[in-house]
Design a protein around this motif. Structure first.
Motif, PDB file in Angstrom:
ATOM      1  N   UNK A 120       0.815  -1.206   0.000  1.00 33.32           N
ATOM      2  CA  UNK A 120       0.000   0.000   0.000  1.00 33.32           C
ATOM      3  C   UNK A 120       0.851   1.258   0.000  1.00 33.32           C
ATOM      4  N   UNK A 121       0.283   2.324  -0.501  1.00 30.51           N
ATOM      5  CA  UNK A 121       1.029   3.584  -0.548  1.00 30.51           C
ATOM      6  C   UNK A 121       1.389   4.071   0.855  1.00 30.51           C
ATOM      7  N   UNK A 122       0.489   3.848   1.797  1.00 32.56           N
ATOM      8  CA  UNK A 122       0.753   4.279   3.170  1.00 32.56           C
ATOM      9  C   UNK A 122       1.964   3.544   3.727  1.00 32.56           C
ATOM     10  N   UNK A 123       1.992   2.229   3.541  1.00 33.81           N
ATOM     11  CA  UNK A 123       3.135   1.431   4.005  1.00 33.81           C
ATOM     12  C   UNK A 123       4.410   1.867   3.306  1.00 33.81           C
ATOM     13  N   UNK A 124       4.296   2.152   2.024  1.00 29.82           N
ATOM     14  CA  UNK A 124       5.451   2.580   1.238  1.00 29.82           C
ATOM     15  C   UNK A 124       6.025   3.889   1.775  1.00 29.82           C
ATOM     16  N   UNK A 125       5.142   4.840   2.055  1.00 31.85           N
ATOM     17  CA  UNK A 125       5.610   6.147   2.520  1.00 31.85           C
ATOM     18  C   UNK A 125       6.169   6.064   3.940  1.00 31.85           C
ATOM     19  N   UNK A 126       5.522   5.277   4.791  1.00 34.34           N
ATOM     20  CA  UNK A 126       6.026   5.124   6.158  1.00 34.34           C
ATOM     21  C   UNK A 126       7.421   4.512   6.150  1.00 34.34           C
ATOM     22  N   UNK A 127       7.626   3.520   5.295  1.00 33.13           N
ATOM     23  CA  UNK A 127       8.942   2.877   5.219  1.00 33.13           C
ATOM     24  C   UNK A 127      10.002   3.861   4.733  1.00 33.13           C
ATOM     25  N   UNK A 128       9.643   4.679   3.753  1.00 36.47           N
ATOM     26  CA  UNK A 128      10.588   5.692   3.278  1.00 36.47           C
ATOM     27  C   UNK A 128      10.894   6.709   4.372  1.00 36.47           C
ATOM     28  N   UNK A 129       9.869   7.082   5.104  1.00 44.71           N
ATOM     29  CA  UNK A 129      10.039   8.065   6.174  1.00 44.71           C
ATOM     30  C   UNK A 129      10.955   7.532   7.271  1.00 44.71           C
ATOM     31  N   UNK A 130      10.713   6.319   7.710  1.00 44.52           N
ATOM     32  CA  UNK A 130      11.543   5.730   8.761  1.00 44.52           C
ATOM     33  C   UNK A 130      12.991   5.575   8.299  1.00 44.52           C
ATOM     34  N   UNK A 131      13.175   5.202   7.042  1.00 39.68           N
ATOM     35  CA  UNK A 131      14.533   5.059   6.508  1.00 39.68           C
ATOM     36  C   UNK A 131      15.233   6.418   6.448  1.00 39.68           C
ATOM     37  N   UNK A 132      14.501   7.450   6.024  1.00 37.74           N
ATOM     38  CA  UNK A 132      15.078   8.795   5.943  1.00 37.74           C
ATOM     39  C   UNK A 132      15.429   9.325   7.329  1.00 37.74           C
ATOM     40  N   UNK A 133      14.555   9.082   8.306  1.00 37.90           N
ATOM     41  CA  UNK A 133      14.830   9.503   9.682  1.00 37.90           C
ATOM     42  C   UNK A 133      16.084   8.812  10.206  1.00 37.90           C
ATOM     43  N   UNK A 134      16.191   7.514   9.942  1.00 39.56           N
ATOM     44  CA  UNK A 134      17.331   6.740  10.441  1.00 39.56           C
ATOM     45  C   UNK A 134      18.646   7.236   9.854  1.00 39.56           C
TER      46      UNK A 134
END
Length: 287
Positions: A120-134
């Protein structure tokens, strides 16, 4: 009930795999190495400054004030200076890693291959966000590690409490500024527009608005993200670098109320910005 548990487990597994995938992409990118070089370069410059002026602070600060600060005064002053520079590093890192998170998918046409996936797009964006934060936090941690090493050398003994307070505020700020860059990225379809807009809003619009409000209305716009981020340096010394600031500058740390307010503002920016980015991204059409 079992179906819900299986769904949650599957979603968590997908999120973990996607986050790891994007994290690898980030730390293999040229942007990561560029930020790495910037963090190390700035750290070396601050290290040189600290070593050179550790016994020459009287050239900058009157001796009377130094005496009033006590034994920990020098450490607090240098902590403030290191934190002052630290304020901008997460902004640059988040712009490099976050502002292209969505716009790049559209500009590079990779969205055609990603959006139809069962993820899902939501899962996709959350994963990108967490990776960017890390990856953003890892980058700025290099600077923090330099600071800790320098302070351990110059001021033997345990680090002061403000150091850990500043580190905690830094983590919250990384979440908020990254969410803000994701929001801007969700609006544009071009990477360049996203880059420029984040820099303009944070460094120009926010600062101009702060100066105007403080100069004309004699009040501090605590609800601005850049003002809230100042808490990272004010845990050492409550000094404002804004010449029009209405808040009284003291050599004492900021009050607990001020810190809680700053934390609340940064958390609000993180939640609202990322929620808005999710909504825009979920409805975004690929052209």
């Amino acid at each position: 009930m079992e179906g819900i548990c299986e769904f949650m487990t599957g979603t968590a597994r997908t999120l973990r795999v996607a986050t790891a995938y994007y994290f690898r992409n980030y730390y293999r990118s040229k942007s990561f190495y560029l930020m790495l070089i910037i963090a190390i370069l700035v750290s070396v410059l601050l290290t040189y400054f600290s070593l050179k002026y550790i016994n020459r602070l009287d050239l900058i600060i009157p001796k009377g004030l130094l005496s009033a600060l006590g034994n920990s005064g020098k450490e607090e002053i240098f902590g403030y200076l290191w934190a002052f520079v630290l304020l901008d590093l997460p902004v640059f890192a988040s712009v490099f890693f976050g502002s292209t998170a969505i716009s790049s998918e559209i500009e590079n046409k990779t969205a055609f291959h990603i959006f139809p996936l069962p993820i899902g797009r939501v899962t996709l964006l959350i994963s990108k966000y967490l990776a960017a934060v890390a990856v953003t936090f890892i980058t700025v941690l290099i600077y923090v590690a330099f600071q800790a090493a320098v302070f351990e050398y110059l001021f033997p003994g345990p680090l002061l409490l403000p150091f850990y307070q500043s580190l905690g505020l830094l983590l919250i700020f990384v979440f908020s500024i990254t969410a803000f860059t994701f929001l801007i990225s969700s609006i544009f379809n071009k990477n360049t527009y996203a880059y420029i807009t984040v820099f303009l809003i944070y460094f120009l619009v926010f600062n101009a608005y702060e100066i105007i409000v403080e100069f004309l209305y004699k009040t501090t716009p605590y609800y601005l993200l850049n003002v809230a981020a100042d808490a990272m340096e004010k845990v050492y010394l409550n000094i404002s670098t804004n010449p029009f600031s209405t808040s009284s500058s003291t050599f004492a740390p900021a009050t607990v109320g001020t810190l809680y307010t700053s934390i609340g503002v940064m958390v609000a920016y993180a939640i609202v910005s990322f929620a808005a980015a999710l909504i825009i991204f979920d409805r975004k059409e690929v052209k």
